[in-house]
Design a protein around this motif. Structure first.
Motif, PDB file in Angstrom:
ATOM      1  N   GLU A 113       7.523  23.133   8.294  1.00 19.52           N
ATOM      2  CA  GLU A 113       6.122  23.504   8.457  1.00 19.52           C
ATOM      3  C   GLU A 113       5.737  24.620   7.487  1.00 19.52           C
ATOM      4  OE1 GLU A 113       4.883  23.792  12.458  1.00 19.52           O
ATOM      5  OE2 GLU A 113       3.126  25.042  11.995  1.00 19.52           O
ATOM      6  N   HIS A 127      12.902  29.993  -0.044  1.00 15.22           N
ATOM      7  CA  HIS A 127      13.540  30.624   1.112  1.00 15.22           C
ATOM      8  C   HIS A 127      12.498  31.185   2.053  1.00 15.22           C
ATOM      9  CE1 HIS A 127      15.821  33.685   3.403  1.00 15.22           C
ATOM     10  NE2 HIS A 127      16.703  32.721   3.424  1.00 15.22           N
ATOM     11  N   PHE A 129      11.964  33.765   4.925  1.00 16.56           N
ATOM     12  CA  PHE A 129      12.522  34.889   5.631  1.00 16.56           C
ATOM     13  C   PHE A 129      11.631  35.129   6.840  1.00 16.56           C
ATOM     14  CE2 PHE A 129      11.230  39.210   6.192  1.00 16.56           C
ATOM     15  CZ  PHE A 129      12.370  39.753   6.712  1.00 16.56           C
ATOM     16  N   SER A 130      12.203  35.239   8.044  1.00 20.10           N
ATOM     17  CA  SER A 130      11.342  35.673   9.145  1.00 20.10           C
ATOM     18  C   SER A 130      12.091  36.367  10.247  1.00 20.10           C
ATOM     19  CB  SER A 130      10.470  34.534   9.678  1.00 20.10           C
ATOM     20  OG  SER A 130      11.211  33.588  10.397  1.00 20.10           O
ATOM     21  N   GLU A 131      11.432  37.325  10.832  1.00 22.44           N
ATOM     22  CA  GLU A 131      11.990  38.089  11.940  1.00 22.44           C
ATOM     23  C   GLU A 131      10.905  38.247  12.999  1.00 22.44           C
ATOM     24  OE1 GLU A 131      13.655  41.724  10.391  1.00 22.44           O
ATOM     25  OE2 GLU A 131      14.921  40.661   8.964  1.00 22.44           O
ATOM     26  N   PHE A 132      11.261  37.948  14.247  1.00 26.01           N
ATOM     27  CA  PHE A 132      10.311  38.112  15.350  1.00 26.01           C
ATOM     28  C   PHE A 132      10.606  39.420  16.040  1.00 26.01           C
ATOM     29  CE2 PHE A 132      10.396  33.232  16.125  1.00 26.01           C
ATOM     30  CZ  PHE A 132       9.925  33.044  14.846  1.00 26.01           C
ATOM     31  N   PHE A 133       9.577  40.081  16.459  1.00 29.05           N
ATOM     32  CA  PHE A 133       9.708  41.374  17.098  1.00 29.05           C
ATOM     33  C   PHE A 133       9.088  41.267  18.477  1.00 29.05           C
ATOM     34  CE2 PHE A 133       8.866  46.039  17.236  1.00 29.05           C
ATOM     35  CZ  PHE A 133      10.173  46.430  16.960  1.00 29.05           C
TER      36      PHE A 133
ATOM     37  N   LEU B  74       8.446  43.508   3.334  1.00 28.23           N
ATOM     38  CA  LEU B  74       9.836  43.850   3.630  1.00 28.23           C
ATOM     39  C   LEU B  74      10.802  43.407   2.536  1.00 28.23           C
ATOM     40  CD1 LEU B  74       9.999  43.124   7.461  1.00 28.23           C
ATOM     41  CD2 LEU B  74       9.611  45.273   6.279  1.00 28.23           C
ATOM     42  N   MET B  94       3.573  35.228   0.705  1.00 27.85           N
ATOM     43  CA  MET B  94       4.369  34.416  -0.197  1.00 27.85           C
ATOM     44  C   MET B  94       4.573  35.261  -1.444  1.00 27.85           C
ATOM     45  SD  MET B  94       2.330  30.830  -0.073  1.00 27.85           S
ATOM     46  CE  MET B  94       1.620  30.261   1.480  1.00 27.85           C
ATOM     47  N   VAL B  95       5.822  35.393  -1.853  1.00 25.00           N
ATOM     48  CA  VAL B  95       6.134  36.210  -3.014  1.00 25.00           C
ATOM     49  C   VAL B  95       6.779  35.343  -4.082  1.00 25.00           C
ATOM     50  CG1 VAL B  95       7.333  38.268  -3.830  1.00 25.00           C
ATOM     51  CG2 VAL B  95       6.588  38.146  -1.454  1.00 25.00           C
ATOM     52  N   ARG B 103       0.745  36.502  -2.265  1.00 24.10           N
ATOM     53  CA  ARG B 103      -0.411  35.925  -1.595  1.00 24.10           C
ATOM     54  C   ARG B 103      -0.283  36.139  -0.101  1.00 24.10           C
ATOM     55  NH1 ARG B 103      -4.189  31.134  -3.136  1.00 24.10           N
ATOM     56  NH2 ARG B 103      -5.597  31.377  -1.347  1.00 24.10           N
ATOM     57  N   PHE B 105      -1.422  35.421   3.799  1.00 24.73           N
ATOM     58  CA  PHE B 105      -2.084  34.381   4.569  1.00 24.73           C
ATOM     59  C   PHE B 105      -1.822  34.598   6.062  1.00 24.73           C
ATOM     60  CE2 PHE B 105       1.391  31.646   6.082  1.00 24.73           C
ATOM     61  CZ  PHE B 105       2.454  32.172   5.364  1.00 24.73           C
ATOM     62  N   ASP B 107      -1.676  32.083   9.782  1.00 23.73           N
ATOM     63  CA  ASP B 107      -1.716  30.703  10.272  1.00 23.73           C
ATOM     64  C   ASP B 107      -1.452  30.725  11.768  1.00 23.73           C
ATOM     65  OD1 ASP B 107      -1.003  27.615   8.891  1.00 23.73           O
ATOM     66  OD2 ASP B 107      -0.689  28.011  11.020  1.00 23.73           O
ATOM     67  N   LEU B 110       1.232  28.277  13.140  1.00 25.79           N
ATOM     68  CA  LEU B 110       2.594  28.744  12.873  1.00 25.79           C
ATOM     69  C   LEU B 110       2.998  29.815  13.885  1.00 25.79           C
ATOM     70  CD1 LEU B 110       4.997  28.495  10.960  1.00 25.79           C
ATOM     71  CD2 LEU B 110       3.962  30.229   9.509  1.00 25.79           C
ATOM     72  N   GLU B 114       6.123  29.556  16.484  1.00 27.18           N
ATOM     73  CA  GLU B 114       7.170  30.580  16.521  1.00 27.18           C
ATOM     74  C   GLU B 114       7.312  31.168  17.923  1.00 27.18           C
ATOM     75  OE1 GLU B 114       7.150  32.117  11.901  1.00 27.18           O
ATOM     76  OE2 GLU B 114       6.057  33.242  13.401  1.00 27.18           O
ATOM     77  N   HIS B 127       5.263  40.065  17.640  1.00 29.28           N
ATOM     78  CA  HIS B 127       4.830  40.028  16.242  1.00 29.28           C
ATOM     79  C   HIS B 127       5.793  39.183  15.418  1.00 29.28           C
ATOM     80  CE1 HIS B 127       2.439  41.396  12.895  1.00 29.28           C
ATOM     81  NE2 HIS B 127       3.556  41.525  12.209  1.00 29.28           N
ATOM     82  N   HIS B 128       5.239  38.404  14.524  1.00 27.03           N
ATOM     83  CA  HIS B 128       6.068  37.565  13.659  1.00 27.03           C
ATOM     84  C   HIS B 128       5.972  38.051  12.231  1.00 27.03           C
ATOM     85  CE1 HIS B 128       4.384  34.739  16.817  1.00 27.03           C
ATOM     86  NE2 HIS B 128       5.637  34.910  17.159  1.00 27.03           N
ATOM     87  N   PHE B 129       7.081  38.534  11.713  1.00 26.79           N
ATOM     88  CA  PHE B 129       7.114  38.896  10.301  1.00 26.79           C
ATOM     89  C   PHE B 129       7.612  37.696   9.553  1.00 26.79           C
ATOM     90  CE2 PHE B 129       7.557  42.932  12.407  1.00 26.79           C
ATOM     91  CZ  PHE B 129       6.739  43.748  11.660  1.00 26.79           C
ATOM     92  N   SER B 130       6.907  37.289   8.521  1.00 27.54           N
ATOM     93  CA  SER B 130       7.566  36.304   7.678  1.00 27.54           C
ATOM     94  C   SER B 130       7.084  36.354   6.253  1.00 27.54           C
ATOM     95  CB  SER B 130       7.483  34.890   8.248  1.00 27.54           C
ATOM     96  OG  SER B 130       6.185  34.389   8.202  1.00 27.54           O
ATOM     97  N   GLU B 131       7.993  36.095   5.376  1.00 22.74           N
ATOM     98  CA  GLU B 131       7.717  36.135   3.951  1.00 22.74           C
ATOM     99  C   GLU B 131       8.429  34.959   3.305  1.00 22.74           C
ATOM    100  OE1 GLU B 131       8.840  40.063   2.631  1.00 22.74           O
ATOM    101  OE2 GLU B 131       7.597  41.023   4.150  1.00 22.74           O
ATOM    102  N   PHE B 132       7.687  34.239   2.484  1.00 23.60           N
ATOM    103  CA  PHE B 132       8.282  33.117   1.770  1.00 23.60           C
ATOM    104  C   PHE B 132       8.613  33.570   0.364  1.00 23.60           C
ATOM    105  CE2 PHE B 132       5.260  30.071   4.216  1.00 23.60           C
ATOM    106  CZ  PHE B 132       5.817  30.500   5.402  1.00 23.60           C
ATOM    107  N   PHE B 133       9.740  33.107  -0.108  1.00 26.42           N
ATOM    108  CA  PHE B 133      10.187  33.494  -1.428  1.00 26.42           C
ATOM    109  C   PHE B 133      10.311  32.235  -2.254  1.00 26.42           C
ATOM    110  CE2 PHE B 133      13.377  35.596  -4.236  1.00 26.42           C
ATOM    111  CZ  PHE B 133      12.588  36.690  -4.561  1.00 26.42           C
TER     112      PHE B 133
END
Lengths: 141, 141
Positions: A113, A127, A129-133, B74, B94-95, B103, B105, B107, B110, B114, B127-133
């Motif tokens: 997704e 890749h 990367f995700s972390e839930f808090f 992060l 997104m990096v 960028r 975003f 969602d 999503l 999660e 809280h959901h941290f996420s970063e796409f590489f």
DNA sequence: GTTGGTGCAAAGGATTTGCAACTTG
DNA sequence: CAAGTTGCAAATCCTTTGCACCAAC
């Protein structure tokens, strides 16, 4: 990855040497309850009568992360032993804000997704990367 | 958040003062191409003849993150101005690993997925941290 | 004029580098 | 024994704290 032995096998198979310091760091990660910093590891070892230079620990953790034997948890800056091995989908974490408990998971559907969302922006995600808090099962009752 | 003026309005409305240092940091974040560290900000301001103590910059960034006027990325440790304002769902990035383009975003679907995954583990995700590489549209052609 | 913000000095960590010495295979 | 690792010293960078002074409202 489960067990120190498995990790050692992977080290060997990739041409890296199995050394005393690497075994010690693996042992600490194996038994740690949550994420530990390089200096945490040094202190823990000291309490057990072992001595490792902090630079060595930094370098060992770098290697372990490269080989996916360990991960760095960005939300807290500590390192954890990888608990999943080669599982489909990126490895992610849930971190309890109260007790610090950490759970690693992987979810292929979530990966797909996320890739789709990225694609909508013209982005190719390699890749995720995700972390839930939040609160773990013990702390949210 | 779009524009320095909007951010200043939010500061004021929450009872924080609109000061010269805060305006300067906002201006740097506004114009930055990608994530910048506190010391990056200090250097950029110096090149423009402005002087800010690094401690002040740390404190200002803390406040901005608290108010969601900025975010800490992060994966690289730098800060970016929030580009979304109050949008439904956690703010994510997104990096591009090649050019560093970033960028932001959000969602909602999503987020919900999660949360559902977390729930399966008895975890309440706040809280959901996420970063796409990966590679941005310019770099993946 | 108050209160909140900032600057300064300084301390304390965190992380990295180069090189000599040691270990592993 | 050769190459890969480690230990040490030191440098550098990052981040935080306490307090006196200053600016915003």
């Amino acid at each position: 990855m489960s067990g120190v032995e498995d990790s050692l096998r992977i080290l060997r198979s990739k041409g890296y040497r199995v050394t005393q310091p690497r075994k010690l760091v693996l042992k600490v990660l194996e038994r740690a309850e949550g994420p530990v910093s390089p200096y945490d590891i040094q202190k823990i070892l000291q309490q057990e009568g072992e001595r490792l230079n902090h630079v060595t620990i930094y370098r060992i953790l770098d290697l372990f992360c490269l080989l996916n034997l360990a991960h760095k948890v960005l939300l807290c800056g500590g390192f954890v032993k990888c608990a999943l091995g080669k599982r489909e989908g990126c490895h992610r974490f849930m971190v309890c804000r109260q007790c610090g408990a950490l759970r690693e998971f992987a979810d292929k559907a979530l990966c797909e997704e996320e890739s789709a969302i990225a694609r909508d922006f013209g982005f190719v995600a390699e890749h995720h990367f995700s972390e839930f808090f939040g609160l773990c099962s013990n702390c949210n009752s």
